[in-house]
Write an enzyme that holds these catalytic residues in place. Sequence first.
Site, short mmCIF file in Angstrom:
data_model
loop_
_atom_site.label_atom_id
_atom_site.label_comp_id
_atom_site.label_asym_id
_atom_site.label_seq_id
_atom_site.Cartn_x
_atom_site.Cartn_y
_atom_site.Cartn_z
N GLU A 318 20.30 -5.26 30.85
CA GLU A 318 19.70 -3.93 30.93
C GLU A 318 20.77 -2.85 31.20
OE1 GLU A 318 16.24 -1.65 33.55
OE2 GLU A 318 17.17 -3.48 34.31
N HIS A 319 21.53 -3.05 32.27
CA HIS A 319 22.59 -2.10 32.65
C HIS A 319 23.93 -2.80 32.60
CE1 HIS A 319 19.02 -0.93 35.24
NE2 HIS A 319 19.24 0.21 34.61
#
Length: 436
Positions: A318-319
Amino acid sequence: MPRSLKSPVPPDQVHAARVDVAERVGTILEDIRERGDEAVRRYSEKFDGWSPESFRLGRGEIEKIIAGVPGTVLDDIRFVQRQVRTFAQAQRDSLLDVEIETLPGVHLGHRHVPVAGAGAYVPGGRYPLTASAHMTIVTAKVAGVPRVAACTPPIRGEIPAATVAAMHLAGADEIYLLGGVQAVAALALGTETVGRVPLIAGPGNAYVAEAKRQLFGEVGIDLFAGPTEILVIADETADPFVVAVDLLSQAEHGPDSPAVLVTTSEELGREVERHIERLLPGMPTKDFAGPAWRDHGEIVVAGSLAEAFEVADSYASEHVEVLTENPRQALDRMTDYGALFLGEGTCVSYGDKVIGTNHVLPTRGAARYTGGLWVGKYLKTVTYQEVTDPSSSALLGEVCGRAARVELFEGHARSGDVRAAKYGNGTLPWNDEAGA
């Protein structure tokens, strides 16, 4: 080959927990589908201890709630929403309507049309996640969505005033103090008091994510989401203290949040682990961050920076923070991530809270095929066609007749034949055979 200094729990343990969540969510959804508001109220009482006369806040209630929010908090909300709105507007401005003429008088085009309504889910079970109001509601309004119905749960029986303020300032048309599966179901299915919406956006816990997954098809969703993830790529130039702090910043989201370090320096990896073990006991959110790091934390040592980028892409996290000597290399080397954070001057927390890009992002490997929430998620790209030149219509009719008959679609072919005959020199033998 990459080497692991710290590994997570076996995948089968994670899968077993997901199966249990899916079964429980399915039962709740069917109950709400059958009993509407009555079931929604029952689950709100059961899970949140919350059963007001109306889940929807009236204008007077909203104004009273906002009046109790400190001015600095409101100023910060407005500041962040300006950042989100500015970036979302730039995204919207990049999406142009198209019309071209492919043949004389043959006009083909597309338009970007906002959905008629959207449900914005703003989490709040553990913390008042005010920023999610900016991400879901501001972005929808920039897209031109005329009706945004926003839901957020009470927190320990209290109204999350700052979140309500953020929802209102973002432009929500309806605000409901309602959370969990019951909120998602009410928005998706509609009840006696909650109008259904075509699309639901926003993050949430495992139950909210599973409810969106099961309802997908009946309602559109922004994306499939799971626990928050962070992956840091670091070389020997990175500050191990900063790396440790940033990993823990996302681990505090919940006990199932993966935090992964991929580094080209074994020495840095071990130093990061020492910092984490030192910092964890003093964290106010250690009850979440501790289990997350224990069960889902990883440290992987790569043989080169090129290998580190490959390993990071395999996670499709995601990040992804890139704390290397030349962080912009990742823009050319990587393809599978929700959002990149380049260099020590930025961090995932900026993306979560203040910088302006959207924090609703793909998890559990979904970054292999989708990006995160953006203004385009609230738009439908629809096409149109117009033929104003008779000779072009006749030509298309002739080709359509032949192409359709190759596929044995006689009805399609006849639609083409009619135009070939009316606007050109075509004939309708099938019509003569019918005795017309």
